[in-house]
Design a protein around this motif. Structure first.
Motif, PDB file in Angstrom:
ATOM      1  N   TRP A  89      35.114  29.633  30.575  1.00 25.09           N
ATOM      2  CA  TRP A  89      34.446  30.938  30.538  1.00 25.09           C
ATOM      3  C   TRP A  89      35.406  32.110  30.564  1.00 25.09           C
ATOM      4  N   PHE A  90      36.427  32.038  31.419  1.00 26.35           N
ATOM      5  CA  PHE A  90      37.273  33.212  31.626  1.00 26.35           C
ATOM      6  C   PHE A  90      38.658  33.073  30.990  1.00 26.35           C
ATOM      7  N   GLY A  91      38.982  31.856  30.526  1.00 27.62           N
ATOM      8  CA  GLY A  91      40.315  31.651  29.958  1.00 27.62           C
ATOM      9  C   GLY A  91      41.307  31.254  31.036  1.00 27.62           C
ATOM     10  N   VAL A  92      40.986  31.554  32.287  1.00 28.28           N
ATOM     11  CA  VAL A  92      41.852  31.199  33.399  1.00 28.28           C
ATOM     12  C   VAL A  92      40.947  31.001  34.617  1.00 28.28           C
ATOM     13  N   ALA A  93      41.268  30.006  35.447  1.00 35.83           N
ATOM     14  CA  ALA A  93      40.407  29.734  36.610  1.00 35.83           C
ATOM     15  C   ALA A  93      40.628  30.793  37.686  1.00 35.83           C
ATOM     16  N   PRO A  94      39.559  31.292  38.310  1.00 32.01           N
ATOM     17  CA  PRO A  94      39.729  32.246  39.410  1.00 32.01           C
ATOM     18  C   PRO A  94      40.538  31.601  40.534  1.00 32.01           C
ATOM     19  N   GLU A 128      47.505  47.553  49.832  1.00 29.49           N
ATOM     20  CA  GLU A 128      47.370  48.686  48.913  1.00 29.49           C
ATOM     21  C   GLU A 128      46.972  48.211  47.524  1.00 29.49           C
ATOM     22  N   TRP A 129      47.639  47.164  47.068  1.00 25.90           N
ATOM     23  CA  TRP A 129      47.358  46.621  45.725  1.00 25.90           C
ATOM     24  C   TRP A 129      45.904  46.148  45.653  1.00 25.90           C
ATOM     25  N   LEU A 130      45.483  45.388  46.655  1.00 22.90           N
ATOM     26  CA  LEU A 130      44.121  44.841  46.648  1.00 22.90           C
ATOM     27  C   LEU A 130      43.082  45.960  46.649  1.00 22.90           C
ATOM     28  N   GLU A 178      46.369  44.902  34.276  1.00 22.44           N
ATOM     29  CA  GLU A 178      45.975  45.061  32.883  1.00 22.44           C
ATOM     30  C   GLU A 178      45.525  43.757  32.253  1.00 22.44           C
ATOM     31  N   ASN A 179      44.461  43.819  31.470  1.00 24.23           N
ATOM     32  CA  ASN A 179      43.904  42.668  30.763  1.00 24.23           C
ATOM     33  C   ASN A 179      43.539  41.520  31.690  1.00 24.23           C
ATOM     34  N   VAL A 180      43.095  41.850  32.862  1.00 20.18           N
ATOM     35  CA  VAL A 180      42.687  40.823  33.821  1.00 20.18           C
ATOM     36  C   VAL A 180      41.462  40.093  33.270  1.00 20.18           C
ATOM     37  N   ALA A 181      41.362  38.798  33.568  1.00 19.15           N
ATOM     38  CA  ALA A 181      40.237  38.009  33.045  1.00 19.15           C
ATOM     39  C   ALA A 181      38.994  38.155  33.916  1.00 19.15           C
ATOM     40  N   MET A 182      39.147  38.785  35.077  1.00 17.16           N
ATOM     41  CA  MET A 182      37.997  38.927  35.982  1.00 17.16           C
ATOM     42  C   MET A 182      37.103  40.085  35.552  1.00 17.16           C
ATOM     43  N   ALA A 231      33.062  42.440  39.386  1.00 16.35           N
ATOM     44  CA  ALA A 231      32.018  41.743  40.134  1.00 16.35           C
ATOM     45  C   ALA A 231      31.143  42.716  40.927  1.00 16.35           C
ATOM     46  N   LEU A 232      31.635  43.937  41.140  1.00 11.51           N
ATOM     47  CA  LEU A 232      30.929  44.873  42.022  1.00 11.51           C
ATOM     48  C   LEU A 232      30.400  46.089  41.277  1.00 11.51           C
ATOM     49  N   TYR A 233      30.178  45.957  39.967  1.00 12.12           N
ATOM     50  CA  TYR A 233      29.771  47.150  39.208  1.00 12.12           C
ATOM     51  C   TYR A 233      28.404  47.674  39.635  1.00 12.12           C
ATOM     52  N   PHE A 287      39.154  42.334  55.196  1.00 12.95           N
ATOM     53  CA  PHE A 287      38.750  40.939  55.310  1.00 12.95           C
ATOM     54  C   PHE A 287      39.739  40.014  54.596  1.00 12.95           C
ATOM     55  N   LEU A 288      40.205  40.427  53.405  1.00  9.34           N
ATOM     56  CA  LEU A 288      41.137  39.570  52.655  1.00  9.34           C
ATOM     57  C   LEU A 288      42.463  39.429  53.403  1.00  9.34           C
ATOM     58  N   VAL A 289      42.874  40.500  54.102  1.00 10.65           N
ATOM     59  CA  VAL A 289      44.112  40.422  54.891  1.00 10.65           C
ATOM     60  C   VAL A 289      43.901  39.461  56.069  1.00 10.65           C
TER      61      VAL A 289
HETATM   62  C1  HEC Z   1      32.732  36.019  37.592  1.00  7.93           C
HETATM   63  C2  HEC Z   1      33.792  35.388  38.327  1.00  7.93           C
HETATM   64  C3  HEC Z   1      34.542  36.213  39.352  1.00  7.93           C
HETATM   65  C4  HEC Z   1      34.005  36.905  40.418  1.00  7.93           C
HETATM   66  C5  HEC Z   1      32.551  37.025  40.827  1.00  7.93           C
HETATM   67  C6  HEC Z   1      35.135  37.467  41.128  1.00  7.93           C
HETATM   68  N1  HEC Z   1      36.306  37.149  40.497  1.00  7.93           N
HETATM   69 FE1  HEC Z   1      38.164  37.673  41.113  1.00  7.93          FE
HETATM   70  N2  HEC Z   1      38.971  36.744  39.488  1.00  7.93           N
HETATM   71  C7  HEC Z   1      38.266  36.025  38.528  1.00  7.93           C
HETATM   72  C8  HEC Z   1      39.200  35.509  37.552  1.00  7.93           C
HETATM   73  C9  HEC Z   1      38.817  34.662  36.336  1.00  7.93           C
HETATM   74  C10 HEC Z   1      40.483  35.917  37.950  1.00  7.93           C
HETATM   75  C11 HEC Z   1      41.820  35.608  37.272  1.00  7.93           C
HETATM   76  C12 HEC Z   1      42.220  36.823  36.519  1.00  7.93           C
HETATM   77  C13 HEC Z   1      43.492  36.695  35.699  1.00  7.93           C
HETATM   78  O1  HEC Z   1      44.446  36.022  36.160  1.00  7.93           O
HETATM   79  O2  HEC Z   1      43.542  37.297  34.631  1.00  7.93           O
HETATM   80  C14 HEC Z   1      40.305  36.705  39.167  1.00  7.93           C
HETATM   81  C15 HEC Z   1      41.349  37.312  39.857  1.00  7.93           C
HETATM   82  C16 HEC Z   1      41.217  37.966  41.073  1.00  7.93           C
HETATM   83  C17 HEC Z   1      42.312  38.551  41.819  1.00  7.93           C
HETATM   84  C18 HEC Z   1      43.758  38.622  41.376  1.00  7.93           C
HETATM   85  C19 HEC Z   1      44.505  37.430  41.784  1.00  7.93           C
HETATM   86  C20 HEC Z   1      45.956  37.560  41.420  1.00  7.93           C
HETATM   87  O3  HEC Z   1      46.368  36.924  40.464  1.00  7.93           O
HETATM   88  O4  HEC Z   1      46.653  38.305  42.093  1.00  7.93           O
HETATM   89  C21 HEC Z   1      41.779  39.061  42.972  1.00  7.93           C
HETATM   90  C22 HEC Z   1      42.512  39.772  44.086  1.00  7.93           C
HETATM   91  C23 HEC Z   1      40.359  38.813  42.927  1.00  7.93           C
HETATM   92  N3  HEC Z   1      40.051  38.155  41.764  1.00  7.93           N
HETATM   93  C24 HEC Z   1      39.493  39.205  43.911  1.00  7.93           C
HETATM   94  C25 HEC Z   1      38.104  39.090  43.807  1.00  7.93           C
HETATM   95  C26 HEC Z   1      37.191  39.604  44.798  1.00  7.93           C
HETATM   96  C27 HEC Z   1      37.598  40.280  46.093  1.00  7.93           C
HETATM   97  C28 HEC Z   1      35.936  39.355  44.339  1.00  7.93           C
HETATM   98  C29 HEC Z   1      34.637  39.744  44.969  1.00  7.93           C
HETATM   99  C30 HEC Z   1      34.374  41.161  45.034  1.00  7.93           C
HETATM  100  C31 HEC Z   1      36.077  38.654  43.069  1.00  7.93           C
HETATM  101  N4  HEC Z   1      37.408  38.513  42.773  1.00  7.93           N
HETATM  102  C32 HEC Z   1      35.000  38.210  42.301  1.00  7.93           C
HETATM  103  C33 HEC Z   1      36.896  35.834  38.509  1.00  7.93           C
HETATM  104  C34 HEC Z   1      35.994  36.383  39.408  1.00  7.93           C
END
Ligand code: HEC
Length: 247
Positions: free
Chosen positions: A103-108, A121-123, A146-150, A153-155, A205-207
């Motif tokens: 689905w995303f090209g890369v696993a979360p 700060e980055w997060l 840039e060009n993140v596959a995610m 999620a919070l729009y 929370f993530l920290v």
């Molecule tokens: C629909 C699926 C999906 C949801 C929901 C989602 N993510 Fe992601 N997330 C991804 C994918 C896929 C990547 C990998 C992105 C990449 O490497 O390009 C990612 C990457 C990330 C990264 C970056 C990791 C790195 O490489 O440094 C962070 C941080 C992150 N997500 C946090 C969150 C948080 C917090 C939430 C909840 C608010 C969330 N994600 C919800 C799919 C999702």
């Protein structure tokens, strides 16, 4: 000679990469507050509702989180566990890595240690910098990553925003693209200030997730310092007593 060039490239390439990715926007500062339970609880709620569907936190158990953050176990069981996991189970995701890659090209990635890999700060800035981008497969892009596959999620909470970029000439004459501003296209359920506060909680929370023992260490730390001060005073008094007759 060839080896030297390759070595030089290996040294320089990451530097170039960092320089171009780090400079697109000014990062806003965040104070991490691991002693703020209300903030951590809200962060946990956001995390299980919006992130756990794709990402796991596979080093954390639900009941450990419950006791660390002071959330009653039945509240966690009823409101925070959406899979068929039990309260003592690890916080895994139902999405399997193979589907995710399709689905995303890369696993979360697993987010257990993300609070150590990335600084707070980055997060915090990453979670606030998604924008609509019709050229991206998910329809979303991110100024910080840039060009993140995610996808964003919070729009629903933040709303949908466009990013307007401008070209800036740096002191060394190099032209770079920088963020000028975001434009709200469709408002979300929260105002932007409320959303920023929510992202502070989620970052907090993530920290915590990255190093749960830090909270306990902080608590002990205060007692250790109090002990050292008291012990120091006692030792000083004792020293004075011993040396009184010598002088
Ligand atoms: C629909 C699926 C999906 C949801 C929901 C989602 N993510 Fe992601 N997330 C991804 C994918 C896929 C990547 C990998 C992105 C990449 O490497 O390009 C990612 C990457 C990330 C990264 C970056 C990791 C790195 O490489 O440094 C962070 C941080 C992150 N997500 C946090 C969150 C948080 C917090 C939430 C909840 C608010 C969330 N994600 C919800 C799919 C999702």
């Amino acid at each position: 000679m060839k080896l030297k060039i390759v070595t030089l490239l290996l040294i320089l390439l990451p530097a170039v990469g960092f320089a171009s990715s780090a400079s697109k926007m000014e990062m806003d500062h965040i104070e991490v507050a691991l002693n703020n339970k209300a903030s951590l609880q809200n962060g946990a709620k956001l995390f299980v509702n919006y992130c756990l569907s794709c990402h796991s936190a596979q080093y954390m158990r639900y009941n450990r989180m419950a006791s660390d953050l002071g959330i009653p176990e039945d509240v966690v069981r009823e409101n925070m566990v959406f899979t068929d996991s039990k309260i003592g189970d690890l916080m895994t995701t139902t999405m399997n890595a193979k589907d995710a890659t399709k689905w995303f090209g890369v696993a979360p990635p697993d987010l257990s240690l993300i609070g150590r890999l990335r600084d707070p700060e980055w997060l915090y800035n990453y979670l606030r910098s998604f924008y609509l981008d019709e050229n991206s497969p998910s329809g979303w892009n991110n100024v910080v990553f840039e060009n993140v596959a995610m996808p964003h999620a919070l729009y629903e909470l933040q709303g949908q925003r466009k990013a307007i970029f401008k070209t800036v000439t740096e002191a060394d004459g190099l032209e770079v693209e920088k963020l000028d501003r975001f434009e709200l296209v469709k408002p979300g359920k929260m105002t932007l200030e409320e959303y920023d506060d929510a992202m502070k909680d989620l970052t907090n929370f993530l920290v915590y997730l990255g190093e749960p023992a830090k909270m306990v260490r902080g608590k002990y730390g205060v007692w250790v310092i109090i002990f050292l001060l008291m012990f120091g005073a006692l030792a000083y008094a004792l020293k004075k007593e011993y040396w009184r007759d010598v002088h």
